[in-house]
Design an enzyme around this catalytic site. Structure first.
Site, PDB file in Angstrom:
ATOM      1  N   LYS A  23      54.262  70.098   3.280  1.00 39.88           N
ATOM      2  CA  LYS A  23      54.908  71.306   2.819  1.00 39.88           C
ATOM      3  C   LYS A  23      54.433  71.996   1.591  1.00 39.88           C
ATOM      4  CE  LYS A  23      58.852  69.221   5.272  1.00 39.88           C
ATOM      5  NZ  LYS A  23      60.150  68.290   5.417  1.00 39.88           N
TER       6      LYS A  23
ATOM      7  N   GLN B  85      64.298  66.092   1.343  1.00 42.36           N
ATOM      8  CA  GLN B  85      63.616  65.512   2.213  1.00 42.36           C
ATOM      9  C   GLN B  85      64.316  64.088   2.628  1.00 42.36           C
ATOM     10  OE1 GLN B  85      60.675  66.354   3.771  1.00 42.36           O
ATOM     11  NE2 GLN B  85      60.678  64.717   5.228  1.00 42.36           N
TER      12      GLN B  85
ATOM     13  N   ASP C 202      66.618  74.334   5.359  1.00 40.28           N
ATOM     14  CA  ASP C 202      66.646  73.233   6.555  1.00 40.28           C
ATOM     15  C   ASP C 202      67.775  73.476   7.283  1.00 40.28           C
ATOM     16  OD1 ASP C 202      64.939  71.327   6.729  1.00 40.28           O
ATOM     17  OD2 ASP C 202      65.209  70.011   5.177  1.00 40.28           O
TER      18      ASP C 202
END
Ligand code: GUN
Length: 285
Positions: free
Chosen positions: A51, A95, A118
């Site tokens: 990422k 994450q 997200d």
């Protein structure tokens, strides 16, 4: 049978994001993404570094906050509060998974919904369910983008999703429902998985079990989307679908690797760009 090439499509999307960011730069906007990485799970570390690299290539400023496995929940909340207030940061990504002592929902609920790239905050989940504009989780969003690119319209189709997680299955269900599909969602307690998959026009699977979907479980000309990622003892990377025997029966299928995986990162870049534009509405035409 058509192979859905996620690698190629993701490169095209990433180029477009980069171009758009170059235009934003001319009005003084650099999108910024903050990533929280807790502990040293090797898979999480790999995803985060991918990422980071993708952000750098696209012209997104990114900062990774690495924290030890033993960190307290309060400390993470403190850091999140700081990032929520940081004007240079447009997107925040925690994450997952987080260590056992951390209440994941509490952490996700603390992210400013306008920076929730997200799409895991209940505010954005609710907006997706209501078919309102929202941040949508990157993997299911990437699948919808693949459908669009390959001229697959889910409207009126029977879809079977295998896996009901908050990250993939549930948002996928809502996106498809909003698109007019009839959706079946299967999970660990489903009595007869084959009964569901074998009548579907589209099978979408993401549970992390190599070989779960065998040839007898899909109908002729089905569209099969494989979100699973499994590393075999030999080191080979495979999905949840027995690709060799299933592929010849399909009208479309995604490979692993090179299918849905690269799309997830491309969608993260798009979501970060969207957050930056939303947050700078006055400067963006
Ligand atoms: N862990 C597994 N998939 C994801 C994802 O899409 N986003 C985050 N933040 N963590 C994950």
């Amino acid at each position: 049978m058509t192979l859905i090439n996620g690698k190629e499509l993701s490169q095209k999307i990433r180029k477009n994001v980069k171009k758009e960011i170059e235009t934003l730069e001319t009005v003084g906007i650099t999108p910024g993404l903050a990533v929280l990485l807790v502990g040293d799970d090797p898979a999480s570390k790999t995803y985060v570094s991918m990422k980071e690299k993708a952000c750098e290539e696209a012209g997104i400023y990114s900062i990774v906050h690495k924290m030890p496995n033993s960190i307290s929940q309060n400390k993470i909340l403190e850091i999140l509060d700081m990032i929520n207030k940081n004007d240079y940061i447009d997107g925040i990504l925690v994450q997952l998974p987080l260590p056992a002592q951390i209440d994941t929902n509490k952490i996700l609920e603390t992210i400013d919904p306008s920076k929730d790239v997200d799409g895991f905050h209940p505010f954005n989940v609710g907006r997706l369910v209501s078919n309102l504009d929202s941040f949508v989780p990157c993997t299911p969003l990437g699948v919808m983008r693949m459908f669009e690119e390959y001229g697959i319209d889910p409207k009126g189709k029977d879809v079977c999703i295998v896996g009901a997680s908050n990250i993939v299955g549930k948002p996928m269900l809502n996106l498809l429902l909003n698109a007019g599909a009839t959706v079946d969602i299967c999970h660990i307690f489903t009595k007869d998985l084959k009964a569901h998959t074998s009548k579907a026009d589209i099978v979408i699977v993401g549970v992390g079990k190599a070989g779960l979907i065998s040839q007898d479980m899909v109908k002729d000309n089905a569209i099969v989307i494989d979100i699973g990622i499994n590393r075999l003892e030999s080191g080979k990377l495979v999905g949840d679908v027995d690709f060799k025997t299933v592929a010849p029966k399909c009208s479309f299928i995604t490979p692993v690797p090179g299918g849905v995986g690269p799309m997830t990162i491309a969608m993260l870049l798009e979501n970060t760009l969207k957050a930056a534009k939303n947050r700078n509405k006055k400067k963006v035409k």
